[in-house]
Design an enzyme around this catalytic site. Sequence first.
Site, PDB file in Angstrom:
ATOM      1  N   GLY A  34       0.817  -1.212   0.000  1.00 30.97           N
ATOM      2  CA  GLY A  34       0.000   0.000   0.000  1.00 30.97           C
ATOM      3  C   GLY A  34       0.844   1.253   0.000  1.00 30.97           C
ATOM      4  O   GLY A  34       2.036   1.212  -0.303  1.00 30.97           O
ATOM      5  N   HIS A  40       4.359   1.711  -8.142  1.00 27.34           N
ATOM      6  CA  HIS A  40       3.370   0.630  -8.061  1.00 27.34           C
ATOM      7  C   HIS A  40       2.439   0.669  -9.273  1.00 27.34           C
ATOM      8  O   HIS A  40       2.087  -0.367  -9.845  1.00 27.34           O
ATOM      9  CB  HIS A  40       2.506   0.774  -6.809  1.00 27.34           C
ATOM     10  CG  HIS A  40       3.236   0.665  -5.502  1.00 27.34           C
ATOM     11  ND1 HIS A  40       3.411   1.732  -4.657  1.00 27.34           N
ATOM     12  CD2 HIS A  40       3.835  -0.384  -4.886  1.00 27.34           C
ATOM     13  CE1 HIS A  40       4.064   1.340  -3.579  1.00 27.34           C
ATOM     14  NE2 HIS A  40       4.344   0.056  -3.691  1.00 27.34           N
ATOM     15  N   GLY A 148       8.951  -5.161  -8.762  1.00 29.93           N
ATOM     16  CA  GLY A 148       9.829  -4.076  -9.189  1.00 29.93           C
ATOM     17  C   GLY A 148      11.296  -4.435  -9.005  1.00 29.93           C
ATOM     18  O   GLY A 148      11.665  -5.108  -8.032  1.00 29.93           O
ATOM     19  N   LYS A 150      13.350  -2.332  -8.178  1.00 29.19           N
ATOM     20  CA  LYS A 150      13.845  -1.505  -7.076  1.00 29.19           C
ATOM     21  C   LYS A 150      14.270  -2.393  -5.911  1.00 29.19           C
ATOM     22  O   LYS A 150      15.264  -2.142  -5.250  1.00 29.19           O
ATOM     23  CB  LYS A 150      12.759  -0.534  -6.631  1.00 29.19           C
ATOM     24  CG  LYS A 150      13.012   0.019  -5.274  1.00 29.19           C
ATOM     25  CD  LYS A 150      12.617   1.435  -5.148  1.00 29.19           C
ATOM     26  CE  LYS A 150      13.003   1.934  -3.786  1.00 29.19           C
ATOM     27  NZ  LYS A 150      12.436   1.090  -2.741  1.00 29.19           N
ATOM     28  N   GLN A 154      14.878  -8.902  -3.317  1.00 30.77           N
ATOM     29  CA  GLN A 154      13.550  -9.503  -3.143  1.00 30.77           C
ATOM     30  C   GLN A 154      13.111 -10.213  -4.422  1.00 30.77           C
ATOM     31  O   GLN A 154      12.629 -11.352  -4.389  1.00 30.77           O
ATOM     32  CB  GLN A 154      12.554  -8.402  -2.788  1.00 30.77           C
ATOM     33  CG  GLN A 154      11.106  -8.790  -2.909  1.00 30.77           C
ATOM     34  CD  GLN A 154      10.185  -7.690  -2.419  1.00 30.77           C
ATOM     35  OE1 GLN A 154      10.108  -7.445  -1.216  1.00 30.77           O
ATOM     36  NE2 GLN A 154       9.495  -7.016  -3.311  1.00 30.77           N
ATOM     37  N   MET A 185      11.199   6.011  -6.550  1.00 32.61           N
ATOM     38  CA  MET A 185       9.964   6.156  -5.781  1.00 32.61           C
ATOM     39  C   MET A 185       9.869   5.067  -4.727  1.00 32.61           C
ATOM     40  O   MET A 185      10.262   3.929  -4.970  1.00 32.61           O
ATOM     41  CB  MET A 185       8.764   6.078  -6.704  1.00 32.61           C
ATOM     42  CG  MET A 185       8.641   7.300  -7.556  1.00 32.61           C
ATOM     43  SD  MET A 185       7.084   7.290  -8.406  1.00 32.61           S
ATOM     44  CE  MET A 185       7.196   8.866  -9.208  1.00 32.61           C
ATOM     45  N   SER A 186       9.375   5.443  -3.563  1.00 33.96           N
ATOM     46  CA  SER A 186       9.221   4.499  -2.462  1.00 33.96           C
ATOM     47  C   SER A 186       8.145   5.025  -1.520  1.00 33.96           C
ATOM     48  O   SER A 186       8.019   6.247  -1.341  1.00 33.96           O
ATOM     49  CB  SER A 186      10.542   4.374  -1.689  1.00 33.96           C
ATOM     50  OG  SER A 186      10.307   3.766  -0.428  1.00 33.96           O
ATOM     51  N   SER A 187       7.395   4.099  -0.943  1.00 32.47           N
ATOM     52  CA  SER A 187       6.388   4.525   0.042  1.00 32.47           C
ATOM     53  C   SER A 187       7.063   5.226   1.206  1.00 32.47           C
ATOM     54  O   SER A 187       6.466   6.069   1.873  1.00 32.47           O
ATOM     55  CB  SER A 187       5.614   3.315   0.559  1.00 32.47           C
ATOM     56  OG  SER A 187       5.021   2.621  -0.514  1.00 32.47           O
ATOM     57  N   ARG A 188       8.324   4.876   1.470  1.00 30.46           N
ATOM     58  CA  ARG A 188       9.033   5.464   2.614  1.00 30.46           C
ATOM     59  C   ARG A 188       9.525   6.885   2.313  1.00 30.46           C
ATOM     60  O   ARG A 188       9.936   7.585   3.236  1.00 30.46           O
ATOM     61  CB  ARG A 188      10.199   4.582   3.052  1.00 30.46           C
ATOM     62  CG  ARG A 188       9.734   3.275   3.671  1.00 30.46           C
ATOM     63  CD  ARG A 188      10.857   2.493   4.336  1.00 30.46           C
ATOM     64  NE  ARG A 188      10.349   1.410   5.148  1.00 30.46           N
ATOM     65  CZ  ARG A 188      10.238   0.132   4.742  1.00 30.46           C
ATOM     66  NH1 ARG A 188      10.611  -0.209   3.524  1.00 30.46           N
ATOM     67  NH2 ARG A 188       9.759  -0.784   5.559  1.00 30.46           N
TER      68      ARG A 188
END
Length: 284
Positions: A34, A40, A148, A150, A154, A185-188
């Site tokens: 999210g 995303h 991704g 990024k 993972q 870009m990152s949620s963080r």
Amino acid sequence: MSQPKIIKSVEDMREASRQCVKAGQSSGFVPTMGALHTGHKSLIERARKENDVVVVSIYVNPTQFGQGEDFEKYPRTLESDTKLCAEAGADIIFAPETLYSEESRTFVEVGELGEPLCGMSRPGHFRGVATVVAKLLNIIRPNRAYFGRKDAQQLLIVETMVRDLNLGCAIVPCEIVRDPDGLAMSSRNRYLSPAERKQALAIPKALEYCKKKVAAGERDAMKLLGDMAEILDQQAGLEIDYIALVNAHTLDDLKRLRGDVLAAIAAKVGTTRLIDNARFEKLS
Ligand code: AMP
């Protein structure tokens, strides 16, 4: 633009997947935590192009966070995430309350690939990631799942798990999406103050430097790592977690760059840990 259906229970998600198979439709799956952004969105749009049905999961997975990490404060923004999913053409948002119970005992062991790089400062992180991805793939049973680049380590671990456990789903790697200033870009990124955001730009700057040098023929890993460290060290407020030049398939350190190579950086800016990387293919 139609609204995606929000599914909260594992059983309902399974049923929706069964219906999809019954109707002979192909499915693409984008797992996320999210706080969705354009990175995303690019994954969802790609899935939209390649599948009949697109499922996005939104789940902040507790088992991939270590003690003292940001699990509690991780942004939860289902309303704006739903809007982005609708724009990108997702059909289903799978947003379970939880995927674990008190009785959960079984985890996926990822082996050596989970040890270096982010595994060093986040022990157990990839065990949590692999476990939740395996669970999600088993619930949703997609034809394709989108990840991704990024999160390069993972991606490699998920590809390996899908192969080793015969999960029968194609993993589709997607390019890193950056803001116009170069920051991945990152949620963080939303944790960063305006000053910290500027400091964080040293990370893509060091990777750009590396790309330029490699394009000019530099293959000496120590030399490149030293120069990248200098670029990062010069930036006040930024603390290096690691800088690495590794074989992109084994994550083994390299002395000289050859074959497929991953240049990876993790650094803390203030209290925010950021990661980024660059890939080089078939270097000789
Ligand atoms: P997350 O919500 O951070 O777990 O990320 C969900 C998926 O989006 C992962 O496969 C990430 O690699 C991918 N992703 C996150 N940020 C980016 C980005 N800037 N560019 C491309 N993919 C991304």
